[in-house]
Design a protein around this motif. Structure first.
Motif, mmCIF file in Angstrom:
data_model
loop_
_atom_site.group_PDB
_atom_site.id
_atom_site.type_symbol
_atom_site.label_atom_id
_atom_site.label_comp_id
_atom_site.label_asym_id
_atom_site.label_seq_id
_atom_site.Cartn_x
_atom_site.Cartn_y
_atom_site.Cartn_z
ATOM 1 N N SER A 62 0.805 -1.212 0.000
ATOM 2 C CA SER A 62 0.000 0.000 0.000
ATOM 3 C C SER A 62 0.841 1.266 0.000
ATOM 4 O O SER A 62 1.890 1.318 0.632
ATOM 5 C CB SER A 62 -0.908 -0.010 1.240
ATOM 6 O OG SER A 62 -1.631 1.187 1.323
ATOM 7 N N ASP A 63 0.330 2.277 -0.671
ATOM 8 C CA ASP A 63 0.966 3.598 -0.691
ATOM 9 C C ASP A 63 0.338 4.577 0.292
ATOM 10 O O ASP A 63 0.651 5.751 0.267
ATOM 11 C CB ASP A 63 0.864 4.214 -2.101
ATOM 12 C CG ASP A 63 2.038 3.833 -2.985
ATOM 13 O OD1 ASP A 63 3.055 3.321 -2.472
ATOM 14 O OD2 ASP A 63 1.940 4.051 -4.197
ATOM 15 N N VAL A 64 -0.546 4.126 1.145
ATOM 16 C CA VAL A 64 -1.161 5.048 2.094
ATOM 17 C C VAL A 64 -0.146 5.517 3.116
ATOM 18 O O VAL A 64 0.874 4.862 3.325
ATOM 19 C CB VAL A 64 -2.395 4.433 2.805
ATOM 20 C CG1 VAL A 64 -3.456 4.032 1.801
ATOM 21 C CG2 VAL A 64 -2.007 3.279 3.680
ATOM 22 N N GLY A 65 -0.420 6.619 3.760
ATOM 23 C CA GLY A 65 0.511 7.198 4.722
ATOM 24 C C GLY A 65 0.264 6.755 6.148
ATOM 25 O O GLY A 65 0.757 7.391 7.075
ATOM 26 N N TRP A 66 -0.507 5.702 6.349
ATOM 27 C CA TRP A 66 -0.747 5.170 7.689
ATOM 28 C C TRP A 66 -1.001 3.676 7.595
ATOM 29 O O TRP A 66 -1.195 3.119 6.528
ATOM 30 C CB TRP A 66 -1.900 5.886 8.396
ATOM 31 C CG TRP A 66 -3.210 5.828 7.655
ATOM 32 C CD1 TRP A 66 -4.155 4.857 7.735
ATOM 33 C CD2 TRP A 66 -3.708 6.789 6.736
ATOM 34 N NE1 TRP A 66 -5.197 5.152 6.925
ATOM 35 C CE2 TRP A 66 -4.965 6.338 6.291
ATOM 36 C CE3 TRP A 66 -3.219 7.997 6.245
ATOM 37 C CZ2 TRP A 66 -5.735 7.038 5.387
ATOM 38 C CZ3 TRP A 66 -3.991 8.694 5.338
ATOM 39 C CH2 TRP A 66 -5.234 8.220 4.926
ATOM 40 N N ASP A 67 -1.021 3.044 8.728
ATOM 41 C CA ASP A 67 -1.180 1.598 8.828
ATOM 42 C C ASP A 67 -2.625 1.203 8.525
ATOM 43 O O ASP A 67 -3.554 1.656 9.191
ATOM 44 C CB ASP A 67 -0.789 1.186 10.251
ATOM 45 C CG ASP A 67 -0.628 -0.300 10.414
ATOM 46 O OD1 ASP A 67 -1.224 -1.066 9.616
ATOM 47 O OD2 ASP A 67 0.086 -0.705 11.340
ATOM 48 N N LEU A 68 -2.821 0.342 7.539
ATOM 49 C CA LEU A 68 -4.154 -0.123 7.169
ATOM 50 C C LEU A 68 -4.702 -1.224 8.076
ATOM 51 O O LEU A 68 -5.886 -1.526 8.041
ATOM 52 C CB LEU A 68 -4.147 -0.661 5.733
ATOM 53 C CG LEU A 68 -4.137 0.373 4.627
ATOM 54 C CD1 LEU A 68 -3.974 -0.309 3.280
ATOM 55 C CD2 LEU A 68 -5.399 1.205 4.652
ATOM 56 N N ARG A 69 -3.840 -1.823 8.890
ATOM 57 C CA ARG A 69 -4.298 -2.940 9.722
ATOM 58 C C ARG A 69 -5.500 -2.607 10.601
ATOM 59 O O ARG A 69 -6.434 -3.414 10.680
ATOM 60 C CB ARG A 69 -3.146 -3.489 10.562
ATOM 61 C CG ARG A 69 -2.181 -4.321 9.743
ATOM 62 C CD ARG A 69 -0.961 -4.673 10.557
ATOM 63 N NE ARG A 69 -0.062 -3.535 10.505
ATOM 64 C CZ ARG A 69 1.231 -3.613 10.258
ATOM 65 N NH1 ARG A 69 1.792 -4.794 10.102
ATOM 66 N NH2 ARG A 69 1.973 -2.542 10.186
ATOM 67 N N PRO A 70 -5.552 -1.437 11.251
ATOM 68 C CA PRO A 70 -6.732 -1.135 12.071
ATOM 69 C C PRO A 70 -8.028 -1.068 11.249
ATOM 70 O O PRO A 70 -9.081 -1.501 11.727
ATOM 71 C CB PRO A 70 -6.406 0.218 12.704
ATOM 72 C CG PRO A 70 -4.915 0.255 12.737
ATOM 73 C CD PRO A 70 -4.491 -0.443 11.464
ATOM 74 N N THR A 71 -7.954 -0.549 10.040
ATOM 75 C CA THR A 71 -9.149 -0.489 9.191
ATOM 76 C C THR A 71 -9.610 -1.895 8.832
ATOM 77 O O THR A 71 -10.791 -2.216 8.919
ATOM 78 C CB THR A 71 -8.865 0.316 7.900
ATOM 79 O OG1 THR A 71 -8.458 1.631 8.264
ATOM 80 C CG2 THR A 71 -10.083 0.372 7.007
ATOM 81 N N PHE A 72 -8.676 -2.736 8.436
ATOM 82 C CA PHE A 72 -9.023 -4.107 8.091
ATOM 83 C C PHE A 72 -9.526 -4.859 9.325
ATOM 84 O O PHE A 72 -10.466 -5.637 9.234
ATOM 85 C CB PHE A 72 -7.823 -4.812 7.463
ATOM 86 C CG PHE A 72 -7.661 -4.529 5.997
ATOM 87 C CD1 PHE A 72 -7.773 -5.550 5.073
ATOM 88 C CD2 PHE A 72 -7.397 -3.259 5.536
ATOM 89 C CE1 PHE A 72 -7.624 -5.307 3.709
ATOM 90 C CE2 PHE A 72 -7.253 -2.993 4.184
ATOM 91 C CZ PHE A 72 -7.370 -4.026 3.264
ATOM 92 N N ALA A 83 0.983 -10.382 5.450
ATOM 93 C CA ALA A 83 2.021 -9.381 5.177
ATOM 94 C C ALA A 83 1.376 -8.026 4.937
ATOM 95 O O ALA A 83 0.352 -7.938 4.262
ATOM 96 C CB ALA A 83 2.852 -9.783 3.970
ATOM 97 N N TRP A 84 1.985 -7.004 5.499
ATOM 98 C CA TRP A 84 1.525 -5.626 5.338
ATOM 99 C C TRP A 84 2.740 -4.795 4.974
ATOM 100 O O TRP A 84 3.604 -4.548 5.819
ATOM 101 C CB TRP A 84 0.901 -5.110 6.630
ATOM 102 C CG TRP A 84 -0.274 -5.918 7.048
ATOM 103 C CD1 TRP A 84 -0.263 -7.076 7.770
ATOM 104 C CD2 TRP A 84 -1.643 -5.646 6.738
ATOM 105 N NE1 TRP A 84 -1.546 -7.535 7.932
ATOM 106 C CE2 TRP A 84 -2.408 -6.680 7.312
ATOM 107 C CE3 TRP A 84 -2.287 -4.623 6.038
ATOM 108 C CZ2 TRP A 84 -3.789 -6.732 7.211
ATOM 109 C CZ3 TRP A 84 -3.656 -4.677 5.936
ATOM 110 C CH2 TRP A 84 -4.399 -5.712 6.513
ATOM 111 N N VAL A 85 2.850 -4.395 3.718
ATOM 112 C CA VAL A 85 3.976 -3.599 3.249
ATOM 113 C C VAL A 85 3.452 -2.216 2.905
ATOM 114 O O VAL A 85 2.787 -2.028 1.887
ATOM 115 C CB VAL A 85 4.667 -4.259 2.036
ATOM 116 C CG1 VAL A 85 5.815 -3.397 1.544
ATOM 117 C CG2 VAL A 85 5.147 -5.661 2.391
#
Length: 164
Positions: A62-72, A83-85
């Motif tokens: 992902s190119d987002v500027g924050w961690d997507l894990r909480p949204t998921f 994996a979260w890159v």
């Protein structure tokens, strides 16, 4: 409700109300905007759940500027992904092929055996440059619209893809 940790990145195009489209190695994140998260993430679930049942390892690039894990996690999807890159953690952004290589290392799959599913040809084309197969969905579809993830599921269901 989870609070997302936002980390500014000069390389990411983000806004406080949304997340730009992101690609995934072996799955997809789609765009996750505050008002569209439910519709967009339902399509992720429809693809991720069968992949999970088939033993396919999934990861997000992902190119987002924050961690997507909480949204998921908030939408009950985080357990599908091993994996979260996030580009901001690597001081680069897609199409840098190193992001895709790193994701493949994280999911323990050879680059030549992986499939990256995304919706930005210029950005997600970095997967092809890295030696991966890439499936690019049409960008700009309305929330809930058919975008072609069923083709990924057909690869899984027919056993054509070892790691999708």
């Amino acid at each position: 409700m989870h609070t997302e940790t936002r980390r500014p990145s000069p390389l990411s195009r983000t806004t406080q109300d949304g997340v730009p489209p992101s690609g995934v190695v072996t799955g997809r994140a789609d765009s996750v905007r505050a008002g569209e998260a439910g519709d967009r993430l339902r399509s992720v679930w429809r693809c991720s759940s069968p992949c999970d049942h088939a033993g396919v390892r999934l990861g997000v690039v992902s190119d987002v500027g924050w961690d997507l894990r909480p949204t998921f996690a908030h939408h009950g999807l985080d357990h599908f992904f091993s994996a979260w890159v996030h580009s901001y953690e690597h001081d680069t952004e897609k199409p840098d092929r190193q992001l895709f290589h790193h994701a493949c290392q994280e999911v323990a799959v050879d680059v030549a055996e992986a499939l990256m599913v995304g919706d930005r040809p210029a950005k997600d084309g970095g997967a092809a440059a890295a030696g991966m197969r890439a499936y690019v969905l049409p960008a700009g579809a309305a929330p809930g619209a058919h975008r072609g993830l069923d083709a990924v599921l057909r690869l899984v269901e027919t056993g054509t893809a070892h790691q999708v």
